[in-house]
Design a protein around this motif. Structure first.
Motif, PDB file in Angstrom:
ATOM      1  N   TYR A 114     -74.279 100.555   5.009  1.00 41.93           N
ATOM      2  CA  TYR A 114     -72.858 100.019   4.930  1.00 41.93           C
ATOM      3  C   TYR A 114     -72.178 101.000   3.969  1.00 41.93           C
ATOM      4  O   TYR A 114     -71.100 101.547   4.525  1.00 41.93           O
ATOM      5  CB  TYR A 114     -72.624  98.640   4.534  1.00 41.93           C
ATOM      6  N   VAL A 148     -70.151  90.444   7.461  1.00 38.19           N
ATOM      7  CA  VAL A 148     -71.110  91.765   6.947  1.00 38.19           C
ATOM      8  C   VAL A 148     -72.520  91.314   6.504  1.00 38.19           C
ATOM      9  O   VAL A 148     -73.406  91.792   6.875  1.00 38.19           O
ATOM     10  CB  VAL A 148     -70.338  92.194   5.653  1.00 38.19           C
ATOM     11  N   LEU A 168     -70.188 102.601   7.289  1.00 38.95           N
ATOM     12  CA  LEU A 168     -69.136 101.534   7.579  1.00 38.95           C
ATOM     13  C   LEU A 168     -67.854 102.095   7.346  1.00 38.95           C
ATOM     14  O   LEU A 168     -67.491 102.840   6.082  1.00 38.95           O
ATOM     15  CB  LEU A 168     -69.337 100.187   6.818  1.00 38.95           C
ATOM     16  N   HIS A 192     -69.162  92.456  -0.491  1.00 39.77           N
ATOM     17  CA  HIS A 192     -69.439  93.927  -0.310  1.00 39.77           C
ATOM     18  C   HIS A 192     -67.887  94.491  -0.678  1.00 39.77           C
ATOM     19  O   HIS A 192     -67.035  93.853  -0.179  1.00 39.77           O
ATOM     20  CB  HIS A 192     -70.171  94.552   1.084  1.00 39.77           C
TER      21      HIS A 192
END
Length: 286
Positions: A276, A146, A280, A134
């Protein structure tokens, strides 16, 4: 050996191997994910036949196993796979049905179930590799965490549902699909997932990967993962009920098949990837 003992042995052997491969990433991770996707596709094709469908099983298995490898090649920059390739692959499956099924072999149903099998197994599990690399994950530690975070939350959700359902009992959630699941179990899963998410972020994700969520972002992430994990579990139960089987396979003694073990992750991994991107945030120096 009892069923519980078999479950414990399989978990003790399998978990360290999976964690090691996630840590290493690259070709080993793509190969592991591709292998699991291929086995899951084979199990799903067998279940589909038991339910009266006639997928082109070998083709579905091949496509499912190749998808994670294609993602690996794309991330490495070896091959850039444009969206049109996926569209062409879908129509190619129908083209293959001309020879593999013919007029009497229900070609539309065969093509549709074959594409579904490949996407449900190979495409969804490919997000394990995508999560490992990612954009926010810098370095091996961050990349591994992750991936592991939504997997741990899935386990937490399942554990919370099991124990709260056993302790409290009460109203069944959807008895026609899964007689053992209760409303209390579903609520317990949400609570436990939020608590585990907080602990994981505080003690691992933030100090080790310099990544975090806002307080409400963390709650939203955890609740969504739990809900999605429970839906994934129910979806596989639905498919097994249609097929009239108890387990999808026997690869893992005491655990059933790949579909049985990864049922929630087919839903959770792509959901985590999307979340995410939305929630995130970097936490340098935290």
């Amino acid at each position: 050996m009892s069923e519980l003992a078999r479950r414990v042995v399989v978990a003790l052997l399998g978990a360290p191997v999976a964690l090691a491969v996630i840590w290493v990433g690259g070709a080993p991770l793509a190969t592991l994910v591709g292998g699991l996707a291929g086995v899951a596709a084979w199990e799903l094709a067998r279940m589909a036949r038991a339910a009266g469908h006639e997928p082109m099983g070998a083709l579905g298995v091949l496509l499912a196993a190749l998808l994670p490898l294609a993602v690996h090649a794309h991330v490495l920059g070896v091959v850039r796979v444009p969206l049109v390739v996926g569209v062409l692959a879908v129509v190619a499956v129908l083209g293959a049905a001309i020879w593999l099924r013919g007029v009497e072999g229900k070609p539309l149903g065969a093509a549709a179930t074959t594409v579904f099998i490949a996407l449900y197994t190979g495409a969804t599990l490919s997000y394990a590799y995508a999560l490992r690399y990612h954009n926010y994950a810098v370095g091996d530690v961050a990349g591994a965490l992750v991936v592991i975070f939504p997997v741990v939350l899935t386990w937490a959700s399942d554990t919370g549902a099991y124990f709260s359902g056993r302790l409290i009992g009460g109203r069944k959630l959807i008895p026609s699909v899964s007689p053992g699941k209760t409303v209390a179990g579903a609520v317990g899963a949400l609570v436990v997932t939020v608590l585990v998410a907080y602990a994981f972020m505080r003690y691992l994700l933030t100090p080790k990967a310099q990544l975090a969520f806002t307080p409400w972002g963390l709650v939203l992430f955890a609740l969504t993962i739990s809900v999605v994990a429970q839906i994934g579990d129910l979806a596989e139960s639905l498919l097994k009920r249609e097929a009239g089987v108890k387990d999808s396979g026997t690869l893992f003694p005491g655990h059933g098949g790949v579909l049985d073990r990864l049922d929630s992750l087919f839903f959770v991994l792509p959901a985590a990837y999307a979340l995410y991107d939305l929630l995130l945030i970097p936490a340098p120096g935290a």
